[in-house]
Design a protein around this motif. Structure first.
Motif, PDB file in Angstrom:
ATOM      1  N   LEU A  83       0.472  -3.615  -7.368  1.00  0.00           N
ATOM      2  CA  LEU A  83      -0.940  -3.997  -7.403  1.00  0.00           C
ATOM      3  C   LEU A  83      -1.105  -5.462  -7.766  1.00  0.00           C
ATOM      4  O   LEU A  83      -1.963  -6.165  -7.218  1.00  0.00           O
ATOM      5  CB  LEU A  83      -1.695  -3.127  -8.409  1.00  0.00           C
ATOM      6  CG  LEU A  83      -2.032  -1.702  -7.955  1.00  0.00           C
ATOM      7  CD1 LEU A  83      -2.508  -0.863  -9.130  1.00  0.00           C
ATOM      8  CD2 LEU A  83      -3.089  -1.714  -6.860  1.00  0.00           C
ATOM      9  N   HIS A  94      -7.608  -4.108  -3.784  1.00  0.00           N
ATOM     10  CA  HIS A  94      -6.838  -2.887  -3.541  1.00  0.00           C
ATOM     11  C   HIS A  94      -7.605  -1.893  -2.674  1.00  0.00           C
ATOM     12  O   HIS A  94      -7.183  -0.745  -2.518  1.00  0.00           O
ATOM     13  CB  HIS A  94      -6.458  -2.228  -4.875  1.00  0.00           C
ATOM     14  CG  HIS A  94      -5.915  -3.194  -5.867  1.00  0.00           C
ATOM     15  ND1 HIS A  94      -6.296  -3.211  -7.192  1.00  0.00           N
ATOM     16  CD2 HIS A  94      -5.039  -4.216  -5.723  1.00  0.00           C
ATOM     17  CE1 HIS A  94      -5.672  -4.188  -7.817  1.00  0.00           C
ATOM     18  NE2 HIS A  94      -4.914  -4.808  -6.956  1.00  0.00           N
ATOM     19  N   THR A  95      -8.741  -2.331  -2.127  1.00  0.00           N
ATOM     20  CA  THR A  95      -9.575  -1.448  -1.310  1.00  0.00           C
ATOM     21  C   THR A  95      -9.649  -1.988   0.116  1.00  0.00           C
ATOM     22  O   THR A  95      -9.840  -3.186   0.320  1.00  0.00           O
ATOM     23  CB  THR A  95     -11.004  -1.358  -1.898  1.00  0.00           C
ATOM     24  OG1 THR A  95     -10.922  -0.948  -3.266  1.00  0.00           O
ATOM     25  CG2 THR A  95     -11.850  -0.371  -1.132  1.00  0.00           C
ATOM     26  N   LYS A 145       4.105   0.745  -9.187  1.00  0.00           N
ATOM     27  CA  LYS A 145       2.736   0.652  -8.665  1.00  0.00           C
ATOM     28  C   LYS A 145       1.953  -0.441  -9.378  1.00  0.00           C
ATOM     29  O   LYS A 145       1.164  -1.159  -8.751  1.00  0.00           O
ATOM     30  CB  LYS A 145       2.031   2.009  -8.815  1.00  0.00           C
ATOM     31  CG  LYS A 145       2.588   3.078  -7.898  1.00  0.00           C
ATOM     32  CD  LYS A 145       1.989   4.450  -8.183  1.00  0.00           C
ATOM     33  CE  LYS A 145       2.609   5.503  -7.282  1.00  0.00           C
ATOM     34  NZ  LYS A 145       2.147   6.857  -7.578  1.00  0.00           N
ATOM     35  N   MET A 186      -0.117  -7.381  -4.735  1.00  0.00           N
ATOM     36  CA  MET A 186      -1.134  -7.180  -3.710  1.00  0.00           C
ATOM     37  C   MET A 186      -2.364  -8.049  -3.969  1.00  0.00           C
ATOM     38  O   MET A 186      -2.927  -8.646  -3.039  1.00  0.00           O
ATOM     39  CB  MET A 186      -1.536  -5.712  -3.640  1.00  0.00           C
ATOM     40  CG  MET A 186      -2.625  -5.431  -2.599  1.00  0.00           C
ATOM     41  SD  MET A 186      -3.144  -3.712  -2.561  1.00  0.00           S
ATOM     42  CE  MET A 186      -1.929  -3.031  -1.465  1.00  0.00           C
ATOM     43  N   SER A 187      -2.765  -8.127  -5.222  1.00  0.00           N
ATOM     44  CA  SER A 187      -3.934  -8.951  -5.566  1.00  0.00           C
ATOM     45  C   SER A 187      -3.708 -10.399  -5.152  1.00  0.00           C
ATOM     46  O   SER A 187      -4.599 -11.047  -4.593  1.00  0.00           O
ATOM     47  CB  SER A 187      -4.214  -8.879  -7.063  1.00  0.00           C
ATOM     48  OG  SER A 187      -4.600  -7.580  -7.448  1.00  0.00           O
ATOM     49  N   ILE A 235       2.053   1.920  -3.459  1.00  0.00           N
ATOM     50  CA  ILE A 235       0.969   2.382  -4.342  1.00  0.00           C
ATOM     51  C   ILE A 235       0.519   3.794  -3.964  1.00  0.00           C
ATOM     52  O   ILE A 235       0.316   4.653  -4.827  1.00  0.00           O
ATOM     53  CB  ILE A 235      -0.219   1.390  -4.272  1.00  0.00           C
ATOM     54  CG1 ILE A 235       0.211   0.030  -4.836  1.00  0.00           C
ATOM     55  CG2 ILE A 235      -1.429   1.932  -5.028  1.00  0.00           C
ATOM     56  CD1 ILE A 235      -0.684  -1.113  -4.437  1.00  0.00           C
ATOM     57  N   GLN A 252     -12.265  -6.644  -4.687  1.00  0.00           N
ATOM     58  CA  GLN A 252     -11.593  -5.345  -4.588  1.00  0.00           C
ATOM     59  C   GLN A 252     -10.327  -5.479  -3.733  1.00  0.00           C
ATOM     60  O   GLN A 252     -10.254  -4.933  -2.629  1.00  0.00           O
ATOM     61  CB  GLN A 252     -12.530  -4.302  -3.975  1.00  0.00           C
ATOM     62  CG  GLN A 252     -13.796  -4.066  -4.791  1.00  0.00           C
ATOM     63  CD  GLN A 252     -14.815  -3.235  -4.030  1.00  0.00           C
ATOM     64  OE1 GLN A 252     -14.950  -2.040  -4.248  1.00  0.00           O
ATOM     65  NE2 GLN A 252     -15.527  -3.869  -3.114  1.00  0.00           N
ATOM     66  N   TYR A 270      -3.586 -10.606  -1.231  1.00  0.00           N
ATOM     67  CA  TYR A 270      -4.905 -10.338  -0.682  1.00  0.00           C
ATOM     68  C   TYR A 270      -5.862 -11.502  -0.947  1.00  0.00           C
ATOM     69  O   TYR A 270      -6.619 -11.913  -0.071  1.00  0.00           O
ATOM     70  CB  TYR A 270      -5.451  -9.055  -1.291  1.00  0.00           C
ATOM     71  CG  TYR A 270      -6.537  -8.388  -0.480  1.00  0.00           C
ATOM     72  CD1 TYR A 270      -6.234  -7.452   0.489  1.00  0.00           C
ATOM     73  CD2 TYR A 270      -7.874  -8.705  -0.697  1.00  0.00           C
ATOM     74  CE1 TYR A 270      -7.233  -6.825   1.230  1.00  0.00           C
ATOM     75  CE2 TYR A 270      -8.870  -8.091   0.046  1.00  0.00           C
ATOM     76  CZ  TYR A 270      -8.545  -7.158   0.996  1.00  0.00           C
ATOM     77  OH  TYR A 270      -9.533  -6.566   1.727  1.00  0.00           O
ATOM     78  N   ARG A 329       0.833  -1.206   0.000  1.00  0.00           N
ATOM     79  CA  ARG A 329       0.000   0.000   0.000  1.00  0.00           C
ATOM     80  C   ARG A 329       0.870   1.259   0.000  1.00  0.00           C
ATOM     81  O   ARG A 329       0.535   2.256  -0.639  1.00  0.00           O
ATOM     82  CB  ARG A 329      -0.917   0.025   1.224  1.00  0.00           C
ATOM     83  CG  ARG A 329      -2.102  -0.920   1.135  1.00  0.00           C
ATOM     84  CD  ARG A 329      -3.099  -0.645   2.252  1.00  0.00           C
ATOM     85  NE  ARG A 329      -3.964  -1.798   2.448  1.00  0.00           N
ATOM     86  CZ  ARG A 329      -3.785  -2.710   3.396  1.00  0.00           C
ATOM     87  NH1 ARG A 329      -2.770  -2.586   4.242  1.00  0.00           N
ATOM     88  NH2 ARG A 329      -4.604  -3.728   3.512  1.00  0.00           N
TER      89      ARG A 329
END
Length: 596
Positions: A152, A194-195, A148, A155-156, A136, A192, A159, A133
């Motif tokens: 991402l 990234h949220t 970035k 991160m995906s 990003i 989501q 996550y 995070r």
């Protein structure tokens, strides 16, 4: 006695020293340097509570996500672990553009590197997500785009690994303990990555809506019995509604007033097939949804106010039913149409054409069935968005979730393996999945996928593919990184590649009407990223430099570019290597327009 102005830092008592080094302005690096100066400071800085506080100060998201019963004994070691992971994650992210420039997805060796980092500590997934995070959200929206982009991607994966564990635990619970509300929140997290979405956060928002309904109830019916009891907690099982028919109807009216008049919740008929309509956090933000997502919100609010609503998998239009007190009958509630209440007969009259009127259609369904229907909706949305470059990623993600909800459905499991194979990803999962399914029964397709995936895994050595420079031709007027406008369709785009002449098949040329162009196929064609999320292949005669260049909100921007300057994009090292002579042409075009 020494005068006060001669007293030094070490003349202060340990308690004051600890307060000083606990201040937010004192960084972890400062603590390391301070500990190296003398034994006394080293002992003060070794205090465990100090290092716990530093995590809380500098990594608030980590602090919020660490379980209250984490049982961490050595907080200093946790900080050191985070610092080590920060170095390793930055090293991984910055290396990916070189190794994956010619790849569509992360490769199996990269997944292996990520898994090693994840599995080396109990809370590493939390730490790694926080580090990603920070990469990003570095405060530079249009800079460091390549890092970035790959952050991402990583991160995906991290996550979804964490979400996969959550879903496995959810599905393993008895049916009666599977909350539709929790499932909807987990689904929003799944789609989501990234949220930041937490069950605690979403539950609190819905609690707030229920409190608004109580306030409206207090205005309309100050003596209502629901005002004398606390809200029913989201996790508490409600076996029946708590109020009489009259009192429940009063509550329905207050709920409808708050949701549809005060909050302006509405069915999104104009953009029905938008993914956001299926995600509970987006529904709460946009105040728009589809029948199933609005029903989940409606049921959650009613639950807190002591009303039990049951989900009904009605064809084409999800509804809820409420068992009326003292009678063996139900009323049906349509959340998409402002909480409208219907009788059984009224609802059956509204069946879609071709449907058979049957009482079975009105039976209660369980949480898993509701969530499966939501995922099918999203799979349909992905198939309808074939023009969007990452629609297959959405379809893959939806199928992965469906495979968790239906672990014993062979067709879903096989479909997921075929999607992985099509996307060229997760060959290790393909091999394991094919072997498992082939034990259950033969399949020529699975045997072929297994053989080819095993060969790919053996040959998959993490090496960088050679990037061959493209020689520049005088007839190529534009350059990579230029923001362009399509003369006919008026879309804005950015060039990330070009060919001297059209390289597409004759069928594509015929279908796209290329022969209607002045120069037909005998002109440069450009690969462009379009503002609507698509990739296109555009003829030179159809393009012109945009007079008002704007950033292109495309998910693949960072794969090719490292920065947007306000007038153009700067290619990253790999794109620059592929088109080495474009820089001079780009700069000349910018100079002519006074942009450089």
């Amino acid at each position: 006695m020494e005068s006060l102005d001669q007293a030094g830092l070490l003349d202060l008592p340990d308690e004051l020293l600890l307060k000083i080094v606990s201040c937010r302005v004192i960084t972890v690096q400062d603590l390391g340097r301070g500990a190296a100066t003398c034994t006394r400071l080293r002992n003060v800085i070794a205090t465990q509570d100090l290092w716990r506080k530093k995590i809380e100060q500098y990594h608030p998201k980590v602090w919020d996500q660490l379980p209250s019963n984490a049982g961490i004994q050595d907080w200093r070691q946790e900080v050191q672990t985070m610092k080590h992971l920060e170095v390793e994650i930055h090293k991984l992210v910055t290396s990916l553009s070189k190794s994956l420039y010619k790849q569509l997805n992360l490769t199996t060796p990269v997944y292996g590197d990520i898994d090693v980092l994840l599995s080396s500590g109990a809370y590493n997934p939390i730490y790694i997500l926080d580090i990603l995070r920070q990469i990003i959200d570095d405060g530079e929206q249009y800079d460091n785009l390549t890092n970035k982009y790959y952050a991402l991607k990583v991160m995906s994966e991290v996550y979804q690994g964490a979400c996969r564990c959550e879903w496995e635990k959810f599905v393993a619970r008895p049916s009666a303990e599977q909350s539709i509300e929790v499932g909807a929140i987990l689904m929003a997290r799944w789609f989501q990555p990234h949220t930041d979405i937490s069950i605690k956060q979403m539950t609190s928002v819905i609690d707030g809506i229920a409190e608004q309904c109580r306030e409206q109830l207090r205005i309309n019916h100050p003596n209502h019995p629901a005002l004398s009891v606390p809200l029913t907690p989201a996790g508490e099982v409600l076996t029946e509604s708590r109020w009489s028919y009259e009192k429940t109807v009063q509550l329905f009216k207050c709920i409808n007033h708050v949701l549809y008049h005060q909050m302006k919740m509405t069915g999104n008929s104009e953009d029905y097939y938008n993914l956001k309509n299926s995600l509970i956090n987006e529904v709460l933000t946009s105040k728009k949804g589809i029948p199933i997502s609005l029903s989940i919100l409606y049921m959650a609010v009613c639950h807190r106010l002591g009303i039990l609503l049951e989900p009904v998998n009605y064809p084409s239009h999800f509804v809820m039913k409420w068992k009326m007190p003292s009678v063996d009958d139900y009323e049906y509630i349509d959340a998409f149409n402002k909480g409208r209440r219907l009788t059984r007969q009224q609802l059956l009259k509204e069946l879609p054409l071709g449907s058979v009127s049957d009482q079975v259609l009105l039976t209660t369904c369980d949480a898993k069935s509701v969530l499966q229907r939501m995922v099918r909706n999203i799979m349909n949305i992905a198939q309808m968005q074939a023009h969007i470059s990452d629609h297959m990623e959405l379809f893959c993600s939806a199928t992965e979730l469906m495979s968790l909800l239906m672990p014993n459905d062979r067709s879903i499991q096989e479909l997921l393996l075929r999607i992985y194979y099509t996307l060229g990803k997760h060959y290790d999962r393909i091999v394991a999945g094919c072997r498992r399914l082939l034990k259950e029964g033969p399949s020529t397709i699975l045997e072929k996928m297994l053989d080819e995936s095993e060969c790919i895994l053996v040959s998959m050595i993490p090496t960088m593919e050679t990037i061959h420079p493209n020689p520049r031709y005088k007839e190529v007027s534009y350059a990579t990184g230029m923001v362009m406008q399509h003369k006919r369709y008026h879309y804005t785009c950015v060039i990330f590649g070009w060919d001297r002449e059209c390289q597409m098949s004759s069928d594509w040329v015929q279908q796209m009407g290329v022969y209607n162009l002045l120069y037909k196929t005998k002109q440069p064609f450009y690969n462009v990223l379009v503002y609507d999320g698509s990739h296109r292949y555009a003829a030179q005669e159809n393009l012109e430099i945009a007079t008002d260049p704007r950033p292109i909100p495309h998910s693949d921007i960072g794969k090719y570019f490292k920065k947007f300057t306000g007038t153009h994009y700067i290619p990253n090292a790999e794109l620059e290597q592929e088109y080495p002579e474009d820089k001079a042409v780009r700069n000349e075009l910018l100079r002519i327009r006074g942009w450089l």
